[in-house]
Design an enzyme around this catalytic site. Structure first.
Site, PDB file in Angstrom:
ATOM      1  N   LYS A 197     -84.835  -0.281  48.749  1.00  0.00           N
ATOM      2  CA  LYS A 197     -83.798   0.489  49.448  1.00  0.00           C
ATOM      3  C   LYS A 197     -82.640   0.804  48.503  1.00  0.00           C
ATOM      4  O   LYS A 197     -82.073   1.903  48.542  1.00  0.00           O
ATOM      5  CB  LYS A 197     -83.298  -0.305  50.670  1.00  0.00           C
ATOM      6  N   LYS A 251     -70.081   2.173  49.749  1.00  0.00           N
ATOM      7  CA  LYS A 251     -70.734   0.878  49.970  1.00  0.00           C
ATOM      8  C   LYS A 251     -72.097   0.823  49.268  1.00  0.00           C
ATOM      9  O   LYS A 251     -72.373  -0.109  48.514  1.00  0.00           O
ATOM     10  CB  LYS A 251     -70.911   0.651  51.475  1.00  0.00           C
ATOM     11  N   THR A 311     -78.810  -2.518  55.091  1.00  0.00           N
ATOM     12  CA  THR A 311     -78.805  -2.341  53.638  1.00  0.00           C
ATOM     13  C   THR A 311     -77.876  -3.370  53.013  1.00  0.00           C
ATOM     14  O   THR A 311     -76.668  -3.331  53.226  1.00  0.00           O
ATOM     15  CB  THR A 311     -78.342  -0.909  53.282  1.00  0.00           C
TER      16      THR A 311
END
Lengths: 292, 292
Positions: free
Chosen positions: B171, B239, B95
């Site tokens: 995503k 994150k 990611t």
């Protein structure tokens, strides 16, 4: 068989009243709209001259009105509370701020009538199908008494507490999640659109992933239409997220995400689009982020 | 049979590499942790002296590292890109921010190798069960070439676009929804707790109503535990919602709800609780609203 005075024969109230009649209860309508009373009469409901007359001799007075102010109007100004027999039940099913519910309950209690705080969820579809979720807060005895009534209109019936206002709190929390879930889908779509991602594919992927929500699946497809049929209006969430924030103020609880979501619905309404389908909160994101 | 150099044998990468081996592919591991290479060898993987040696003669180089910086390290600093045969595929599955992915793709392209932007969702459970969702953006030809690899590790395989960064965007949008859905459940619970509503009953009601989400059902019960087992850590959303906001900055799209949710995860991490289960973002609401 219960004799019910039913106030508020709107998009939710009328089908609920019809389901009560279908299960053999007596229903007397209370509504300022004569057309609604006609519709109830056509389904076997009784006509009475007004709120007080409807409540006279009734076992239960159901309030499925727009807001707490209308509930107070019917109960206190129009005389329904005094007309209801002593020990009769006032069942408030409209979505109202928990604090307002507690204050109404106190006055009902002081008058020697019983109070049941029982908001519902499931929307018009659930009202028609008699599959509503009912979140009742009241004494255990009153909850038992209400069973035949609740079972005529609802499927998932919960006793969430004994204190009036707790039912309203559960409904408020429900609306917090619903409203934020709608707004955040719009926010996510605005990022995806800006980055040039196909929104139909995105919706398919998100609907089967950990990112899914009931609202994503229900409102997501309608966000991709310019003028979807109105299932529930933007202004309902202007009101309901307003109740969420009022409940937060009363409980002195900060609700930062709900506050932001409310602003997006409010701005949509402020542009004169409050009667559009609530999925159209996405238009606020389109405006904000310069999409067309 | 595909020869795969696999960089990043962590909680996700190791089970993915094992599933590739189980389907008959050759896998050469790349990881700074010797224990991870031992585990891969035990499952039939090959040992090589380093990233460049692993990539030499491979068909595909999969990057399942922590972030874009690690991907750049393996590709450019450690020499894996130059070692990969011309026309070989670099498949970035970590990611990463869409902009960073696009910039890496350009450099891979300039070196005469093919680039596939293919992040996954489904977590450790999906990695183990080979049931990941794969969101691939690349040329149609490369998507075809990758099919045997994708089918060994994933169940729902989507070609979301031709431009590198579009997979990362999908995503990112996924994580926006996931992160906000977790935080808003915590927010809703903090209001309910403050108002004295039973949270177990609340969770049961919300799980079957329009207020439901995948995250409500998965993380909701863990929010009611003081020290739940760690399924995915708070710091992952520090994150990932950081990546969401970076993607928003790159696309110049305001994301007000995601921004608020990020602050709640960030504050949790800031109190030294970043390794707790991500459901424990609720502790930020407990602190904020004075609950214990």
């Amino acid at each position: 068989m219960t004799t019910i005075a039913f106030a508020g024969l709107g998009a939710m109230g009328l089908p609920m009243a019809r389901n009560l009649l279908a299960r053999g209860h007596r229903v007397r309508g209370i509504d300022i709209n004569p057309g609604a009373l006609d519709a109830l009469a056509a389904a076997g409901g009784e006509r009475t001259p007004g709120a007080a007359a409807a409540a006279e001799g009734a076992d239960v007075l159901i309030l499925m009105v727009i807001n707490a102010a209308q509930a107070e109007q019917v109960l206190f100004a129009d005389g329904a509370l005094q007309a209801l027999p002593e020990g009769g039940i006032v069942c408030l099913m409209a979505t109202c701020p928990p604090g307002a519910v507690a204050r109404i309950a106190e006055r009902v209690d002081a008058a020697g009538r019983r109070f049941v705080d029982a908001p519902v969820s499931g929307g018009t579809a659930g009202a028609i199908a008699a599959s509503l979720t009912i979140m009742a807060a009241c004494e255990r005895e009153s909850f038992k008494t209400m069973q035949p009534v609740f079972q005529a209109i609802g499927q998932r019936i919960f006793h969430v507490g004994e204190r009036p206002g707790q039912g309203a709190t559960v409904k408020t929390v429900n609306q917090l999640l619903c409203g934020v879930h709608i707004a955040v889908v719009a926010e996510a779509f605005s990022l995806a659109a800006k980055a040039g991602v196909d929104l139909d594919v995105l919706l398919e992927i998100m609907g089967g992933s950990a990112a899914s929500s009931w609202m994503l699946k229900d409102r997501g497809p309608r966000m991709l239409q310019a003028e979807p049929e109105v299932s529930s209006a933007v202004d309902i969430f202007v009101k309901d997220l307003g109740i969420v924030l009022e409940a937060g103020r009363e409980a002195k609880a900060a609700l930062p995400i709900a506050a932001v979501a409310h602003q997006m619905f409010l701005a949509t309404s402020g542009r004169g689009e409050g009667r559009a389908d609530d999925s159209q909160v996405i238009r606020s994101y389109h405006r904000l982020n310069g999409l067309t």
